[in-house]
Enzyme design. Structure first.
Site, PDB file in Angstrom:
ATOM      1  N   CYS A 161       0.796  -1.222   0.000  1.00  0.00           N
ATOM      2  CA  CYS A 161       0.000   0.000   0.000  1.00  0.00           C
ATOM      3  C   CYS A 161       0.834   1.280   0.000  1.00  0.00           C
ATOM      4  O   CYS A 161       0.272   2.377  -0.058  1.00  0.00           O
ATOM      5  CB  CYS A 161      -0.963  -0.015   1.187  1.00  0.00           C
ATOM      6  SG  CYS A 161      -1.920  -1.551   1.254  1.00  0.00           S
ATOM      7  N   HIS A 294      -2.834   7.938   6.362  1.00  0.00           N
ATOM      8  CA  HIS A 294      -3.098   6.662   5.692  1.00  0.00           C
ATOM      9  C   HIS A 294      -4.484   6.176   6.108  1.00  0.00           C
ATOM     10  O   HIS A 294      -5.288   5.804   5.270  1.00  0.00           O
ATOM     11  CB  HIS A 294      -2.020   5.647   6.068  1.00  0.00           C
ATOM     12  CG  HIS A 294      -2.079   4.374   5.284  1.00  0.00           C
ATOM     13  ND1 HIS A 294      -2.063   4.357   3.906  1.00  0.00           N
ATOM     14  CD2 HIS A 294      -2.152   3.077   5.668  1.00  0.00           C
ATOM     15  CE1 HIS A 294      -2.119   3.108   3.477  1.00  0.00           C
ATOM     16  NE2 HIS A 294      -2.180   2.312   4.529  1.00  0.00           N
ATOM     17  N   HIS A 329      -9.882   1.775   0.329  1.00  0.00           N
ATOM     18  CA  HIS A 329      -8.434   1.623   0.293  1.00  0.00           C
ATOM     19  C   HIS A 329      -8.045   1.082  -1.079  1.00  0.00           C
ATOM     20  O   HIS A 329      -8.355  -0.056  -1.428  1.00  0.00           O
ATOM     21  CB  HIS A 329      -7.982   0.667   1.398  1.00  0.00           C
ATOM     22  CG  HIS A 329      -6.487   0.609   1.567  1.00  0.00           C
ATOM     23  ND1 HIS A 329      -5.614   1.239   0.719  1.00  0.00           N
ATOM     24  CD2 HIS A 329      -5.711  -0.014   2.486  1.00  0.00           C
ATOM     25  CE1 HIS A 329      -4.384   1.016   1.111  1.00  0.00           C
ATOM     26  NE2 HIS A 329      -4.427   0.251   2.189  1.00  0.00           N
TER      27      HIS A 329
END
Length: 400
Positions: A161, A294, A329
């Site tokens: 990620c 994040h 996400h």
């Protein structure tokens, strides 16, 4: 050696918009792109929520003007659309007029086509073309072909990620060192059953809207998206009289090697990444005006990141929020998606609300921004933390 790394173009497609303008409108209107699964035939479709892009593959084909017999994966489609918007936004007429590279990030790659036709490869020859589009580098190569890049560096980053943030960091370093004059950087990931099943196995998918930094957060919503930035050197900006959207001012990457999928409980890797980015930028913690966190809405990430933010900023934590409640996400693309959002925040002097937040986390007292807020911004920090402890931070600024 180039002193500054200028951002001269941006492109994006996500669950909340098909271009930069649509994405920004959704952000300021608090418009979520999260819904029940509609495009993938997964057994979990009634148990989870995701951030899907409205276009079908056939519609994406038409947008790109591709023949029906192409072997593009959905990752390729999305990445090509976003990258072409970024290049057009940068006003580039001849992509090879300068030493130009492409650094693209992905986690999923061509998995969507592999899982769709896996059982038919031996029996149906027409589907074997997708075998070649499975690997991560295939989407990068096809994006390069779409852009017409035929010289210099074309490469792929896959660090979970944090991938697209690392693509931005590598692109900035290549420009600073004088190895390239221009780099198109970003990432693309599509939805697939493989990723849904994987995250379901980890038990971190939510059956409702994700709620970053909320005490009762239940997990993340997966999303699909692509975003790219055009980075250019001082020399190109001057020669072409370019409009600069923002500058890549600082960046840092660290790995705490704590766990294969979990972050350190105390945010060791995140702390190191933020500190390194501040050091590269020549900033102190007080110079940061907003943090695009994040903020995945998982129990582990939000606790770890919150603690890391406190370690870095102490009693002077700037406004922060996570935009994953909008898009879900988006895995390897997340760093680029949120880079675009960070630059839009700088340009428009706004801080986006952290949607779905209701209850303060008990472990610390910092609270994300809950309403759209106008504030004069000079710098924005964007965090992207990946599996395996790969943590990256990028700092964007209005000033060189």
């Amino acid at each position: 050696m180039s002193k500054g790394v200028a951002i001269t173009g941006m492109g994006i497609i996500s669950a909340i918009g098909n271009n930069v303008a649509e994405n920004f409108q959704s952000l300021v209107e608090a418009k979520k792109g999260i819904s029940r699964v509609s495009k993938i035939d997964t057994i979990h479709k009634d148990e989870i929520m995701v951030g899907e892009i409205a276009f079908t593959n056939s519609e994406l084909e038409q947008i790109l003007g591709l023949a029906a017999d192409n072997n593009y994966s959905r990752t390729c489609f999305l990445g090509s659309i976003a990258a072409k918007e970024a290049v057009e936004n940068a006003g580039i007429k001849d992509i090879n007029a300068y030493k130009t590279g492409l650094i693209s990030a992905t986690s999923v790659g061509g998995m969507d086509m592999t899982e769709k036709y896996y059982y038919e490869y031996l029996e149906i020859g027409a589907h074997r073309k997708y075998i070649a589009s499975h690997h991560a580098g295939d989407s990068t190569q096809k994006i390069a072909e779409q852009l017409g890049i035929d010289k210099s560096l074309v490469t792929t980053i896959s660090t979970a990620c944090s991938s697209a943030a690392n693509a931005i960091m590598l692109g900035a370093r290549l420009i600073k060192s004088g190895q390239l004059d221009r780099v198109v950087v970003g990432g693309s990931d599509c939805m697939s059953k493989f990723t849904i099943n994987g995250f379901k196995t980890l038990m971190i998918l939510s059956d409702t809207y994700n709620a970053p930094f909320d005490e009762n957060r239940k997990g993340l919503n997966l999303g699909e998206a692509a975003a790219f930035l055009v980075l250019e050197s001082d020399a190109v900006v001057k020669a072409e009289n370019k409009t600069v959207l923002a500058y890549v001012k600082g960046y840092g990457n660290a790995n705490d090697a704590f766990h294969q999928t979990a972050s350190s409980d105390h945010g060791d890797g995140a702390t190191l990444a933020m500190e390194k980015a501040l050091e590269v930028a020549g900033y102190t913690a007080k110079d940061i005006d907003y943090i695009n966190a994040h903020g995945t809405a998982t129990g582990n990430n939000d606790l770890s990141e919150g603690r890391a933010i406190i370690r870095v900023f102490g009693e002077h934590v700037p406004e922060f929020s996570s935009t994953k409640a909008y898009t879900g996400h988006t895995l390897a693309a997340a760093g680029a998606i949120e880079a675009v959002y960070s630059i839009l925040a700088l340009q428009n002097n706004v801080i986006y609300p952290n949607l779905n937040f209701k209850t303060q986390m008990k472990e610390f007292g910092i609270t994300p921004e809950l309403e759209l807020k106008e504030k004069t911004l000079r710098t924005v920090m964007s965090n992207s933390f990946g599996f395996g402890g790969n943590c990256s931070t990028v700092i964007f600024s209005k000033e060189q």
